[in-house]
Design an enzyme around this catalytic site. Structure first.
Site, short mmCIF file in Angstrom:
data_model
loop_
_atom_site.label_atom_id
_atom_site.label_comp_id
_atom_site.label_asym_id
_atom_site.label_seq_id
_atom_site.Cartn_x
_atom_site.Cartn_y
_atom_site.Cartn_z
N ASP A 1 -4.55 5.32 5.84
CA ASP A 1 -5.14 6.52 6.46
C ASP A 1 -6.20 6.05 7.48
OD1 ASP A 1 -6.05 9.07 6.94
OD2 ASP A 1 -7.01 9.36 5.03
N ARG B 1 1.88 12.27 -9.04
CA ARG B 1 2.39 10.94 -8.69
C ARG B 1 3.86 10.77 -9.03
NH1 ARG B 1 -1.98 7.55 -7.42
NH2 ARG B 1 -3.87 7.86 -8.63
N GLU C 1 0.85 -1.20 0.00
CA GLU C 1 0.00 0.00 0.00
C GLU C 1 0.88 1.24 0.00
OE1 GLU C 1 -2.92 1.39 -0.09
OE2 GLU C 1 -4.35 0.54 1.32
N ASP C 2 0.39 2.32 -0.58
CA ASP C 2 1.11 3.58 -0.49
C ASP C 2 0.98 4.16 0.91
OD1 ASP C 2 -1.62 4.07 -0.79
OD2 ASP C 2 -1.40 5.59 -2.34
N PHE D 1 -2.19 15.68 4.41
CA PHE D 1 -2.36 15.08 3.09
C PHE D 1 -1.04 15.21 2.34
CE2 PHE D 1 -3.70 14.66 -1.30
CZ PHE D 1 -4.56 13.58 -1.22
#
Ligand code: 5GP
Length: 176
Positions: free
Chosen positions: A104, A166, A100-101, A153
């Site tokens: 959250d 990205r 996963e990046d 964020f």
């Protein structure tokens, strides 16, 4: 800042930081899976850049698979997780590592764990480049974490803002 749009940002992790941390994670993962084989499941699209670097730091034999999910709209979670692309491989009896990046709320991860668990993998572990512990609603263990961050964020190194940024080689915090 390179990228199609202007962004007010503060760098968090530069290329050197990321390179060093990814190589540490690769070593840790390689040590734990000695003598085993792995299927790395990258969660599209955010994990792609991280995964490309991470797999090259892992020394045990592995295959790459991808799963697509959609849960975010702009900078906030919709709370709804939808699968957009499924795996092409059968993971029954295999060691699966979800890549996963960022974790959250943890809802995406929770959805993926439940989805993949029923397919009967030999083992199922999670690796995330970033985790926001203060934002977690679902409390699944993340086995390998690059960095813990606060609720800000972030973009870059695979992470986007409405599809942009990205390709940035570093991770940056988006300033309001
Ligand atoms: P969760 O389901 O854990 O709330 O959200 C997971 C997904 O939301 C991540 O895989 C990522 O795509 C997106 N996300 C969560 N936080 C951020 C962030 O700070 N920046 C970006 N670009 N995406 C995020």
């Amino acid at each position: 800042m390179t990228g199609r749009k202007e962004l007010n940002y503060k760098p968090l992790f530069n290329e050197q930081d990321l390179k060093k941390r990814v190589s540490e994670l690769g070593k840790e993962i390689s040590d734990q899976y000695q003598g085993e084989e792995l299927i790395c499941v990258g969660v599209l699209k955010g994990s792609v850049v991280f995964m490309a670097d991470l797999v090259r730091a892992i020394t045990v034999p592995l295959q790459m698979e991808f799963i697509g999910v959609k849960s975010y709209d702009g900078t906030s979670s919709t709370g709804h997780v939808q699968i957009t692309t499924d795996l092409t491989a059968d993971i029954k009896g295999k060691n699966v590592l979800i890549i996963e990046d960022i974790v959250d709320t943890g809802m995406t991860l929770d959805y993926l764990i439940n989805l993949l668990k029923v397919r009967g993998p030999k083992s199922l572990r999670i690796c995330a480049l970033l985790s926001k512990p203060d934002a977690h609603i679902m409390k699944n263990d993340v086995d390998y974490v690059g960095y813990e961050i606060s609720k800000e964020f972030v973009v870059g190194y695979g992470l986007d803002l409405d599809g942009d940024f990205r390709q940035l080689p570093y991770v940056a915090q988006v300033m309001e």
